[in-house]
Write a protein that holds these residues in place. Sequence first.
Motif, PDB file in Angstrom:
ATOM      1  N   GLY A   1       0.702  -1.265  -0.094  1.00  0.00           N
ATOM      2  CA  GLY A   1      -0.038  -0.037   0.156  1.00  0.00           C
ATOM      3  C   GLY A   1       0.925   1.436  -0.031  1.00  0.00           C
ATOM      4  O   GLY A   1       2.000   1.191   0.099  1.00  0.00           O
TER       5      GLY A   1
ATOM      6  N   ARG B   1      -2.864   3.852   3.614  1.00  0.00           N
ATOM      7  CA  ARG B   1      -2.842   2.516   3.518  1.00  0.00           C
ATOM      8  C   ARG B   1      -1.315   1.840   3.447  1.00  0.00           C
ATOM      9  O   ARG B   1      -1.543   0.564   3.158  1.00  0.00           O
TER      10      ARG B   1
ATOM     11  N   LYS C   1       1.464  -0.139   4.524  1.00  0.00           N
ATOM     12  CA  LYS C   1       1.509  -1.129   5.954  1.00  0.00           C
ATOM     13  C   LYS C   1       2.787  -1.605   5.817  1.00  0.00           C
ATOM     14  O   LYS C   1       2.951  -2.249   7.013  1.00  0.00           O
TER      15      LYS C   1
ATOM     16  N   GLN D   1      -6.030  -6.899   3.054  1.00  0.00           N
ATOM     17  CA  GLN D   1      -4.820  -6.208   2.150  1.00  0.00           C
ATOM     18  C   GLN D   1      -3.903  -7.552   1.921  1.00  0.00           C
ATOM     19  O   GLN D   1      -2.976  -7.274   1.133  1.00  0.00           O
TER      20      GLN D   1
ATOM     21  N   GLU E   1      -4.448  -9.079  -1.381  1.00  0.00           N
ATOM     22  CA  GLU E   1      -3.939  -8.147  -2.330  1.00  0.00           C
ATOM     23  C   GLU E   1      -2.586  -8.072  -2.338  1.00  0.00           C
ATOM     24  O   GLU E   1      -2.111  -8.354  -3.838  1.00  0.00           O
TER      25      GLU E   1
END
Length: 527
Positions: A172, A176, A178, A220, A223
């Motif tokens: 991200g 977002r 991370k 996430q 993703e």
Amino acid sequence: MSELLKEVARRRTFAIISHPDAGKTTITEKLLLFGGAIQLAGSVKGRKAARHATSDWMAMEKERGISVTSSVMQFPYKGRMVNLLDTPGHEDFSEDTYRTLTAVDSALMVIDAAKGVEERTIKLMEVCRLRDTPIMSFINKLDREGREPIELLDEVEDVLKIECAPITWPIGMGKRFKGVYHLGTDTIHLYAPAHGGRIQAGELIQGLDSPRLDEVLSGQADELREEIELVQGASHAFALETYLQGRQTPVFFGSAINNFGVAELLDGFVEWAPPPQPRATAEREVGPLETPFTGFVFKIQANMDPQHRDRIAFVRVCSGEFERGMKLRQVRLGKDVKISDALTFMASDREHVENAYAGDIIGIHNHGTIRIGDTFTQGEDLQFTGIPNFAPELFRRAQLRDPLKMKALQKGLTQLCEEGATQLYRPLDNNDLILGAVGVLQFEVVAQRLRDEYSVDCVFEAVNVNTARWVSCADERKLREFREKASTHLALDHGGDLVYIAPTRVNLQMTQERWPDIEFHATREHG
Ligand code: G4P
């Protein structure tokens, strides 16, 4: 293993190339932090440094109160000895940057994730390419919204014509953001902003398929898994050889200001970046493990310490071992000099050097006899090549406000011109002092420094000079004749070399046609 071999093998000498504002200063600060050179950003107080518009270190020190005073930093990391050479950020000082890049073995390119490849990075990359310098990349400011990582890599490949091999990959970005995933070690490093002096923060998770990842990243995580699969399929795998040939750049992502992703970068750097490389001289190639000492001057800086009014010549050691008190030959002058007070550049202060090896930089006091490009050896007549001086494009005449300060002005200009960013010309036929520079800012900096460092108040005014060429001629009689006939347009530079200062390009061209035996040079390879 011999001591020399061991010491040379652990040296890593590099510079950072980037467009202003990409984060070079910030990342430097963090690298030094890892190297233990600064314990806690902002808390180390050191010697007061010279105010220096040309140096980012000085600005950094001023702003953040950190003792980072020189343009060369040395710090140990994981058994290696890292030398980081500062390059001025402003494009008016690109010549200085160019020469600094001749003294490194590799470079780190810092790119702003929101801006991608910027103009100055392109130029600096061209310079690195001249010597196939290996380049590592750090894509910075992932804590902000930026461009898609894949798009950034495409841009680097297209514009800079170098393969990208992602080593880490961001999870991200912006709000977002991370953390980063290390493709080589299959480790996730979770993002934890660490301002100031914290060295390492954020949890490490081993394995992309770890359930812990789903716990902390929830949606996430999948993703990321998909993205990594895609990246691994679509991008180049890291190949050490290709990187060392300057054809591939390993890429790291992070946020320098948060000290995040920098550890991965530094670990990669000390593992893969090349140790000191062989260097070309006019005579032969010099290997870093040869026992006699050799080195060349790539930078001169006046008044680094205003209290001592010193002028330091920065010498890149190319072979052998430097010991204090050693006698070295300054090849251009054919003179042997005892170097009793060389300096080394630890990040916190300048210290007297005991021993230095290939890859290290030592500082030698210059009393006006050392020039950029000079070679020092233990007796062999060698001349390191590839350290040019460019003919300036802008010219101004120094005009004193107080005529009684003429001597101080001459001294100041001569000493500041030794640094190489500006050139001083004294016409053969009059007493003008003409300054030539590659960028306008340099006149301002020189005027300011003359005020601060030499107490001379002067302005620079327009002068009828359009371009300058160093002149030489194999036939001494012809040169003498030229000197007499063309004296109104001839001057001596601060090193005493003859220069043709042309009022117009047309004048230069006509003079060249009239004097076919005289050579006109746009760069001066010192020596
Ligand atoms: P430079 O030497 O390449 O010119 O860049 P420098 O490190 O000075 O950084 C330029 C600006 O970018 C600074 O902000 C710096 O704080 C910011 N910066 C550096 N790294 C990061 C990062 O990882 N994330 C974000 N968001 N910003 C970063 P400034 O406003 O110009 O100065 P300051 O007031 O913050 O010191």
